[in-house]
Write an enzyme that holds these catalytic residues in place. Structure first.
Site, PDB file in Angstrom:
ATOM      1  N   ARG A  18       0.594  -1.468  -0.205  1.00  0.00           N
ATOM      2  CA  ARG A  18      -0.013  -0.121   0.003  1.00  0.00           C
ATOM      3  C   ARG A  18       1.122   1.197  -0.106  1.00  0.00           C
ATOM      4  NH1 ARG A  18      -3.519  -2.470   4.395  1.00  0.00           N
ATOM      5  NH2 ARG A  18      -1.857  -3.406   4.887  1.00  0.00           N
ATOM      6  N   ALA A 429      40.305  46.236  -3.410  1.00  0.00           N
ATOM      7  CA  ALA A 429      39.186  46.032  -3.209  1.00  0.00           C
ATOM      8  C   ALA A 429      39.953  45.119  -5.502  1.00  0.00           C
ATOM      9  CB  ALA A 429      38.521  46.597  -3.639  1.00  0.00           C
TER      10      ALA A 429
HETATM   11  C1  UD1 Z   1      -1.805  -7.014  11.148  1.00  0.00           C
HETATM   12  C2  UD1 Z   1      -3.011  -7.878  11.855  1.00  0.00           C
HETATM   13  C3  UD1 Z   1      -4.283  -7.152  12.729  1.00  0.00           C
HETATM   14  C4  UD1 Z   1      -4.164  -5.569  13.374  1.00  0.00           C
HETATM   15  C5  UD1 Z   1      -3.150  -5.175  12.510  1.00  0.00           C
HETATM   16  C6  UD1 Z   1      -2.649  -3.612  13.131  1.00  0.00           C
HETATM   17  C7  UD1 Z   1      -2.540 -10.524  11.264  1.00  0.00           C
HETATM   18  C8  UD1 Z   1      -3.306 -11.201   9.845  1.00  0.00           C
HETATM   19  N1  UD1 Z   1      -3.202  -8.899  11.115  1.00  0.00           N
HETATM   20  O1  UD1 Z   1      -2.542  -6.511  10.164  1.00  0.00           O
HETATM   21  O2  UD1 Z   1      -5.139  -7.875  13.420  1.00  0.00           O
HETATM   22  O3  UD1 Z   1      -5.223  -5.034  13.229  1.00  0.00           O
HETATM   23  O4  UD1 Z   1      -1.752  -5.879  12.267  1.00  0.00           O
HETATM   24  O5  UD1 Z   1      -1.430  -3.272  12.587  1.00  0.00           O
HETATM   25  O6  UD1 Z   1      -1.540  -9.973  11.771  1.00  0.00           O
HETATM   26  N2  UD1 Z   1       4.336  -8.987   7.689  1.00  0.00           N
HETATM   27  C9  UD1 Z   1       5.893 -10.195   8.254  1.00  0.00           C
HETATM   28  N3  UD1 Z   1       5.884 -11.582   7.170  1.00  0.00           N
HETATM   29  C10 UD1 Z   1       4.507 -11.282   6.647  1.00  0.00           C
HETATM   30  C11 UD1 Z   1       3.831 -10.291   6.584  1.00  0.00           C
HETATM   31  C12 UD1 Z   1       3.250  -8.811   7.446  1.00  0.00           C
HETATM   32  O7  UD1 Z   1       6.709  -9.437   9.171  1.00  0.00           O
HETATM   33  O8  UD1 Z   1       4.245 -12.205   6.124  1.00  0.00           O
HETATM   34  C13 UD1 Z   1       4.943  -8.517   8.733  1.00  0.00           C
HETATM   35  C14 UD1 Z   1       4.686  -6.435   8.326  1.00  0.00           C
HETATM   36  O9  UD1 Z   1       6.175  -6.262   7.838  1.00  0.00           O
HETATM   37  C15 UD1 Z   1       4.669  -5.780   9.546  1.00  0.00           C
HETATM   38  C16 UD1 Z   1       3.465  -6.478  10.269  1.00  0.00           C
HETATM   39  O10 UD1 Z   1       4.107  -7.967   9.586  1.00  0.00           O
HETATM   40  O11 UD1 Z   1       5.635  -4.738   9.866  1.00  0.00           O
HETATM   41  C17 UD1 Z   1       2.100  -6.321   9.922  1.00  0.00           C
HETATM   42  O12 UD1 Z   1       2.110  -6.881   8.458  1.00  0.00           O
HETATM   43  P1  UD1 Z   1       1.006  -5.686   7.616  1.00  0.00           P
HETATM   44  O13 UD1 Z   1       0.709  -6.918   7.053  1.00  0.00           O
HETATM   45  O14 UD1 Z   1       0.410  -4.543   8.022  1.00  0.00           O
HETATM   46  O15 UD1 Z   1      -0.769  -6.672   8.908  1.00  0.00           O
HETATM   47  P2  UD1 Z   1      -1.746  -5.010   8.513  1.00  0.00           P
HETATM   48  O16 UD1 Z   1      -3.207  -5.908   7.438  1.00  0.00           O
HETATM   49  O17 UD1 Z   1      -1.862  -4.028   9.091  1.00  0.00           O
HETATM   50 CA    CA Z   2      -0.356  -2.894   8.808  1.00  0.00          CA
END
Ligand code: UD1
Ligand code: CA
Length: 476
Positions: A18, A429
């Site tokens: 995003r 100057a």
């Molecule tokens: C996640 C939570 C959601 C919560 C929100 C809070 C899950 C499934 N959902 O959603 O419930 O409200 O955070 O901010 O956990 N990441 C990894 N490996 C992956 C996927 C993600 O390390 O395979 C890391 C991302 O880099 C990020 C964090 O995990 O730093 C959260 O991932 P993101 O995709 O932003 O989750 P949200 O959709 O925000």
């Molecule tokens: Ca997030």
């Protein structure tokens, strides 16, 4: 090991689609540091036994950006199985087998959770009996977050992701902040059983609380009152908003330490900067990176300082400086540009429209107007006349200019480096100084002035200048 040993797992493997960026999301900066750098700094403050950062997307770039500043962090590679559950699983697998403490899970994209908040969160978990404690918040607009679904008795029942939520569930305004404490045994037991049967076909860490509850184990929730600590960055609008909130906190912290900030909304201070009491910051000023400002200095308006050191009672107005040292009681600006390795001595002056680089300007020396001083050593008590220029570059190499103590140059002097002006020397100057000037000498290089009388009336007849000249002759 005691039951209270702590491992911190920071999730930073996601792509951050995003953000629509070439740069991995967690490396976007606010407050002079990558998002995940803030989380790592907080982890350092908490003093964990293990700090693991889970990486995958652009992992080399992420590791390169962090390894130097966070030597104690261990980088763990997530495999091709996606999801926060998998990310935590690989990190837990990398912990020593005999680790039996708590695991604090943080997100690399949630930089506002400060050490005090997390300490209280850990204490809340340790005070209870739950295998897992979630950080939650009640927000006006829960869009995008996982919702915390509670049972009839008010306990946590499970977390539902936005994309998997029914209309009723989506209407819940209590959100999962994405920060958790688990007993490590819970993660070891449940993560291997988390599936990918959901809207995103990912292993959700957020399935674990519901699974615990199904087995009759309690899950605790710690509801934070300051919802901003839970703010995550998923797009650039949130990046700006979270950056603004971080800045607000930093500015307020310095205000309480005795710094006058006239306009917090247009004052930007990086997390690494330090300011002494009785510093005054005027509007539209950026104090960036590891800039250090000593007591009584006045900075701004419209000033940017990057990695600078400003001495006591110095004044810097409407100027831009990087890696510069500005001495006590020195003044800079308005409208000057101090490039790296500028060192201005105590009570020195860099005035208006001056550019400096790699230049040491001694105590009490002045460069008041319209000058370029590069690759130069300027002694004490020197005055470089308006528009004095160091010609430091001969198209192939850079050369040094040395100006000894108490030298005064005339306006529009060009110092063709390498060249040395001995102590107390003066230039006329417009002098173009190509050879060293011995101490105490006056250096001039201008051809004698010749006035050709009547030239204007003869060659520019009929112009305003010619008419004015004619009138002034008649008047004589
Ligand atoms: C996640 C939570 C959601 C919560 C929100 C809070 C899950 C499934 N959902 O959603 O419930 O409200 O955070 O901010 O956990 N990441 C990894 N490996 C992956 C996927 C993600 O390390 O395979 C890391 C991302 O880099 C990020 C964090 O995990 O730093 C959260 O991932 P993101 O995709 O932003 O989750 P949200 O959709 O925000
Ligand atoms: Ca997030």
């Amino acid at each position: 090991m005691t039951g209270n040993t702590l491992a911190i797992i920071i999730l930073a493997a996601g792509q951050g689609t995003r953000m629509r960026s070439r740069l991995p999301k967690v490396l976007h900066e606010i407050g002079g540091r990558p998002l995940v750098g803030h989380v790592l700094t907080t982890a350092q403050r908490l003093g964990a036994d293990h700090v693991e950062v889970v990486v995958r997307h652009e992992r080399d770039q992420v590791v390169a950006a962090l390894a130097h500043d966070y030597p104690d962090a261990v980088f763990i590679d997530q495999d091709e199985i996606p999801g926060t559950g998998r990310a935590v699983q690989v990190a837990v697998d990398a912990l020593p087998d005999d680790f039996d403490g708590d695991v604090l899970v943080l997100s690399g994209d949630c930089p506002l959770a400060d050490a005090d908040t997390l300490r209280a969160f850990l204490e809340a978990h340790r005070a209870g009996q739950a295998g897992a404690t979630l950080m939650t918040a009640v927000v006006d607009d829960p869009t995008g977050y996982g919702r915390v679904i509670r049972d009839e008795s008010g306990g946590v029942d499970r977390i539902v992701e936005q994309k998997d939520a029914s209309a009723d569930e989506a209407a819940v305004r209590e959100i999962n902040a994405g920060m958790y404490v688990f007993r490590v045994g819970v993660l070891r037991e449940y993560l291997p059983t988390v599936g990918v049967d959901n809207a995103q076909s990912e292993m959700y860490l957020t399935d674990v609380p519901g699974m615990l509850r199904r087995d009759g184990s309690p899950v605790a929730a710690s509801v934070v009152t300051d919802v901003t600590v839970t703010y995550g960055v998923n797009d650039r609008a949130q990046l700006a908003e979270v950056g603004r909130l971080l800045n607000q906190r930093i500015v307020r912290r310095w205000q309480l330490e005795g710094v006058t900030v006239i306009d917090p909304a247009t004052t930007w201070i990086d997390d690494d900067a330090t300011l002494a009491p009785d510093v005054t910051i005027l509007p539209n000023t950026h104090i960036l990176r590891a800039t250090k400002i000593a007591e009584g200095a006045i900075i701004g308006p419209d000033t940017t300082l990057v990695d600078c050191e400003v001495g006591e009672d110095a004044i810097v107005r409407r100027s831009d400086a990087t890696l510069a040292v500005i001495g006590a009681e020195a003044t800079v600006g308005p409208f000057s540009f101090l490039r790296p390795n500028t060192v201005l001595g105590a009570r020195g002056k860099i005035g208006a429209y001056v550019e400096t680089k790699n230049a040491e300007i001694g105590e009490g020396s002045k460069v008041p107007h319209l000058s370029y001083v590069g690759d130069a050593t300027i002694g004490r008590g020197v005055n470089l006349g308006a528009s004095t220029i160091t010609a430091n570059y001969d198209d192939v190499h850079k050369h040094r200019t040395v100006v000894e103590d108490e030298v005064h140059t005339g306006s529009h002097t060009t110092l063709v480096a390498p060249v040395r002006l001995g102590a107390g020397a003066k230039t006329g100057a417009g002098a173009v100084v190509r050879k060293d000037v011995p101490a105490g000498s006056l250096s001039m290089s201008i051809a004698p002035q010749r006035n050709i009388e009547g030239w204007v009336e003869k060659n520019r007849a009929g112009t305003g200048a010619a008419d004015a000249a004619a009138r002034s002759r008649v008047a004589e």
